[in-house]
Write a protein that holds these residues in place. Structure first.
Motif, PDB file in Angstrom:
ATOM      1  N   UNK A  91      -8.854 -31.245  -7.195  1.00 16.29           N
ATOM      2  CA  UNK A  91      -8.821 -30.329  -6.050  1.00 16.29           C
ATOM      3  C   UNK A  91      -8.038 -29.067  -6.394  1.00 16.29           C
ATOM      4  N   UNK A  92      -6.898 -29.228  -7.040  1.00 18.19           N
ATOM      5  CA  UNK A  92      -6.063 -28.077  -7.392  1.00 18.19           C
ATOM      6  C   UNK A  92      -6.804 -27.127  -8.339  1.00 18.19           C
ATOM      7  N   UNK A 101      -4.298 -16.632  -4.451  1.00 16.79           N
ATOM      8  CA  UNK A 101      -4.274 -15.752  -3.282  1.00 16.79           C
ATOM      9  C   UNK A 101      -3.060 -16.047  -2.408  1.00 16.79           C
ATOM     10  N   UNK A 102      -2.703 -17.321  -2.294  1.00 12.32           N
ATOM     11  CA  UNK A 102      -1.572 -17.709  -1.445  1.00 12.32           C
ATOM     12  C   UNK A 102      -0.228 -17.402  -2.087  1.00 12.32           C
ATOM     13  N   UNK A 103      -0.118 -17.652  -3.381  1.00 17.66           N
ATOM     14  CA  UNK A 103       1.187 -17.631  -4.045  1.00 17.66           C
ATOM     15  C   UNK A 103       1.478 -16.360  -4.833  1.00 17.66           C
ATOM     16  N   UNK A 104       0.558 -15.412  -4.859  1.00 14.86           N
ATOM     17  CA  UNK A 104       0.806 -14.185  -5.611  1.00 14.86           C
ATOM     18  C   UNK A 104       1.261 -13.038  -4.710  1.00 14.86           C
ATOM     19  N   UNK A 105       1.650 -13.341  -3.489  1.00 14.43           N
ATOM     20  CA  UNK A 105       2.247 -12.312  -2.630  1.00 14.43           C
ATOM     21  C   UNK A 105       3.618 -11.931  -3.196  1.00 14.43           C
ATOM     22  N   UNK A 106       4.019 -10.670  -3.037  1.00 12.26           N
ATOM     23  CA  UNK A 106       5.260 -10.210  -3.687  1.00 12.26           C
ATOM     24  C   UNK A 106       6.529 -10.906  -3.201  1.00 12.26           C
ATOM     25  N   UNK A 314      -4.926 -23.764   0.510  1.00 11.80           N
ATOM     26  CA  UNK A 314      -6.162 -23.593   1.284  1.00 11.80           C
ATOM     27  C   UNK A 314      -5.893 -22.780   2.546  1.00 11.80           C
ATOM     28  N   UNK A 315      -4.843 -23.131   3.280  1.00 12.57           N
ATOM     29  CA  UNK A 315      -4.572 -22.465   4.558  1.00 12.57           C
ATOM     30  C   UNK A 315      -4.162 -21.012   4.341  1.00 12.57           C
ATOM     31  N   UNK A 316      -3.160 -20.786   3.503  1.00  9.07           N
ATOM     32  CA  UNK A 316      -2.656 -19.420   3.299  1.00  9.07           C
ATOM     33  C   UNK A 316      -3.618 -18.616   2.443  1.00  9.07           C
ATOM     34  N   UNK A 317      -4.200 -19.228   1.407  1.00  5.63           N
ATOM     35  CA  UNK A 317      -5.124 -18.512   0.525  1.00  5.63           C
ATOM     36  C   UNK A 317      -6.366 -18.059   1.255  1.00  5.63           C
ATOM     37  N   UNK A 318      -6.921 -18.909   2.115  1.00  4.91           N
ATOM     38  CA  UNK A 318      -8.111 -18.524   2.881  1.00  4.91           C
ATOM     39  C   UNK A 318      -7.815 -17.356   3.804  1.00  4.91           C
ATOM     40  N   UNK A 319      -6.663 -17.415   4.487  1.00  2.24           N
ATOM     41  CA  UNK A 319      -6.277 -16.297   5.357  1.00  2.24           C
ATOM     42  C   UNK A 319      -6.111 -15.012   4.558  1.00  2.24           C
ATOM     43  N   UNK A 320      -5.529 -15.118   3.385  1.00  2.00           N
ATOM     44  CA  UNK A 320      -5.307 -13.937   2.538  1.00  2.00           C
ATOM     45  C   UNK A 320      -6.626 -13.300   2.121  1.00  2.00           C
ATOM     46  N   UNK A 321      -7.620 -14.119   1.815  1.00  6.08           N
ATOM     47  CA  UNK A 321      -8.902 -13.596   1.345  1.00  6.08           C
ATOM     48  C   UNK A 321      -9.753 -13.007   2.457  1.00  6.08           C
ATOM     49  N   UNK A 322      -9.619 -13.550   3.676  1.00  5.57           N
ATOM     50  CA  UNK A 322     -10.548 -13.153   4.736  1.00  5.57           C
ATOM     51  C   UNK A 322      -9.950 -12.233   5.792  1.00  5.57           C
ATOM     52  N   UNK A 323      -8.640 -12.105   5.835  1.00  4.44           N
ATOM     53  CA  UNK A 323      -8.023 -11.176   6.780  1.00  4.44           C
ATOM     54  C   UNK A 323      -7.752  -9.835   6.086  1.00  4.44           C
ATOM     55  N   UNK A 324      -7.820  -8.748   6.809  1.00  3.99           N
ATOM     56  CA  UNK A 324      -7.595  -7.436   6.180  1.00  3.99           C
ATOM     57  C   UNK A 324      -6.202  -7.263   5.601  1.00  3.99           C
ATOM     58  N   UNK A 325      -5.218  -7.917   6.227  1.00  5.90           N
ATOM     59  CA  UNK A 325      -3.851  -7.867   5.699  1.00  5.90           C
ATOM     60  C   UNK A 325      -3.109  -9.121   6.133  1.00  5.90           C
ATOM     61  N   UNK A 326      -2.227  -9.572   5.260  1.00  2.76           N
ATOM     62  CA  UNK A 326      -1.428 -10.769   5.548  1.00  2.76           C
ATOM     63  C   UNK A 326       0.038 -10.423   5.344  1.00  2.76           C
ATOM     64  N   UNK A 327       0.820 -10.555   6.395  1.00  7.68           N
ATOM     65  CA  UNK A 327       2.248 -10.253   6.321  1.00  7.68           C
ATOM     66  C   UNK A 327       3.035 -11.504   6.011  1.00  7.68           C
ATOM     67  N   UNK A 328       4.280 -11.302   5.648  1.00 10.49           N
ATOM     68  CA  UNK A 328       5.164 -12.435   5.398  1.00 10.49           C
ATOM     69  C   UNK A 328       5.339 -13.265   6.660  1.00 10.49           C
ATOM     70  N   UNK A 329       5.425 -12.607   7.807  1.00  9.30           N
ATOM     71  CA  UNK A 329       5.587 -13.323   9.068  1.00  9.30           C
ATOM     72  C   UNK A 329       4.371 -14.194   9.372  1.00  9.30           C
ATOM     73  N   UNK A 330       3.174 -13.687   9.069  1.00  6.94           N
ATOM     74  CA  UNK A 330       1.966 -14.477   9.293  1.00  6.94           C
ATOM     75  C   UNK A 330       1.946 -15.706   8.381  1.00  6.94           C
ATOM     76  N   UNK A 331       2.399 -15.533   7.151  1.00  4.73           N
ATOM     77  CA  UNK A 331       2.443 -16.662   6.221  1.00  4.73           C
ATOM     78  C   UNK A 331       3.403 -17.729   6.734  1.00  4.73           C
ATOM     79  N   UNK A 332       4.512 -17.322   7.311  1.00  6.84           N
ATOM     80  CA  UNK A 332       5.443 -18.287   7.905  1.00  6.84           C
ATOM     81  C   UNK A 332       4.714 -19.111   8.969  1.00  6.84           C
ATOM     82  N   UNK A 333       3.974 -18.429   9.845  1.00  2.00           N
ATOM     83  CA  UNK A 333       3.233 -19.115  10.901  1.00  2.00           C
ATOM     84  C   UNK A 333       2.182 -20.056  10.309  1.00  2.00           C
ATOM     85  N   UNK A 334       1.481 -19.608   9.270  1.00  2.00           N
ATOM     86  CA  UNK A 334       0.451 -20.420   8.642  1.00  2.00           C
ATOM     87  C   UNK A 334       1.042 -21.667   7.977  1.00  2.00           C
ATOM     88  N   UNK A 335       2.192 -21.492   7.342  1.00  2.00           N
ATOM     89  CA  UNK A 335       2.829 -22.627   6.665  1.00  2.00           C
ATOM     90  C   UNK A 335       3.318 -23.648   7.687  1.00  2.00           C
TER      91      UNK A 335
END
Length: 384
Positions: A91-92, A101-106, A314-335
């Motif tokens: 799976x990984x 996509x999920x883990x390469x945010x700055x 899957x959760x954070x990476x999918x959001x990163x690929x399909x949303x126009x922008x993903x903030x750190x705060x959104x990632x907190x909510x997703x996690x």
């Protein structure tokens, strides 16, 4: 064979310590939470060290209870860890793009290391895959093969460590269980290997995935189980108690020692070696340590440990690929949203992968045991 509720509960707490620590890395929780709390949360290595102690304890308990020969023992161990591991590994690999996509945010902790590891995975894919399929990838140092222990599915470095231990555990437990000089010589030799591995003369490991690097924690678990057995039988051997006390005091971290001693006390309570009234506030602690729901979650802990990063990916990476922008705060909510998903997927993995394959392993082990010649029963086994 008695299962200790306290040990299952300890597995639950340690697995979720690792999960929360990795969630902190992905969200950089230090930007939101007190530094002291974050430093503790992100010490997942403490939880893994306790897992290693548990492994030494449980495997000793298993071997001394079943008294089976090596082949049946190893078959059951294989079917205990490989099916879920292979599922999570595959799976990984399939969702590598989502992981990146999920883990390469700055803001992600260690993002530069993760990017370098991804390049290594890509450039020597089949070398890393071949080693992972043997579960011996943790044996090889970073000096020999960069990121050998942590490519594809980083938490699996400790699975390689477990498998190395399983391969030698029957002989090791047999030697450590001997009285007097045999036990002392064996432990001294192993601590010598530990010192040699830590000297980096054999190479450098970014994780303690090579058995000599973590052998002291396995020994603490082995000796703890043997001491409990001796107390039950009223056959106390002083050297075993001295050895485990010395290992805990000298080589174990203070938090690991505190956690293990606390839960070991409740294990002693379960087998009648200690009374609850001895400790102030022990009844409150017992609610958290001996509660059946916590213990049940502990039975899923192996799946939890391996599956949580793919779920985050899957959760954070999918959001990163399909949303126009993903903030750190959104990632907190997703996690945070991912945490109950991790629990659900852990249960599913346990129910539909672990349990069925454990059953297959037990059946095959029984067939192997039944096929052994007369006179090879447990009472003549080298494990006695």
């Amino acid at each position: 064979m008695k299962n200790f509720v306290s040990i299952e509960s300890l597995r639950a707490y340690m697995a979720w310590w690792v999960v929360i620590g990795h969630a902190s890395h992905l969200t950089r929780a230090s930007d939101f939470l007190p530094q002291t709390l974050v430093r503790l949360i992100e010490r997942g290595d403490i939880a893994v060290n306790v897992f290693i102690i548990i492994s030494g304890f449980v495997i000793t308990h298993l071997i001394e209870s079943k008294r089976e020969r090596y082949a049946p023992y190893l078959v059951r161990r294989f079917f205990r860890i490989f099916p879920v591991y292979l599922f999570c590994l595959i799976l990984a690999i399939i969702i590598t793009y989502l992981y990146q996509a999920a883990y390469f945010h700055p803001w992600v902790v260690g993002v530069e290391m993760r990017q370098a590891r991804a390049m290594e995975e890509s450039s020597r894919f089949f070398t890393h895959l071949g080693l992972h399929l043997t579960l011996l990838h943790g044996v090889f140092s970073d000096s020999f093969l960069p990121f050998s222990s942590s490519t594809f599915l980083a938490p699996a470095w400790s699975l390689s460590l477990e498998w190395q231990f399983y391969l030698i555990a029957p002989a090791l437990i047999f030697l450590v269980s001997r009285a007097g000089y045999t036990m002392i010589f064996t432990i001294s030799l192993l601590i010598g290997f530990y010192a040699l591995a830590h000297s980096q003369m054999l190479g450098y490991w970014s994780y303690p995935s090579f058995l000599p690097l973590s052998i002291h924690y396995f020994l603490i678990g082995i000796l703890s189980r043997q001491c409990l057995g001796q107390l039950q039988r009223n056959e106390v051997r002083v050297e075993a108690f001295v050895a485990v006390a010395a290992l805990i005091a000298i080589l174990s971290g203070p938090v690991e020692a505190l956690v293990w001693i606390t839960f070991l006390s409740f294990a002693m309570l379960e087998i009648g070696l200690m009374r609850l009234e001895i400790f102030g506030g022990a009844r409150i602690m017992a609610f958290f340590v001996l509660h059946p729901t916590v213990a049940r979650i502990g039975t899923w802990s192996y799946s939890t440990y391996l599956i949580h990063i793919p779920v985050f990916s899957v959760v954070v990476g999918t959001a990163t690929l399909f949303l126009p922008s993903v903030s750190q705060e959104l990632v907190v909510l997703l996690v945070v949203t991912s945490l109950p998903i991790v629990l659900l997927v852990s249960w599913l993995s346990f129910t539909f992968i672990e349990k069925p394959f454990n059953s297959i392993g037990r059946k095959l082990a029984r067939r192997l045991a039944e096929g052994e010649p007369q006179g090879s029963s447990g009472k003549h086994s080298v494990l006695t």
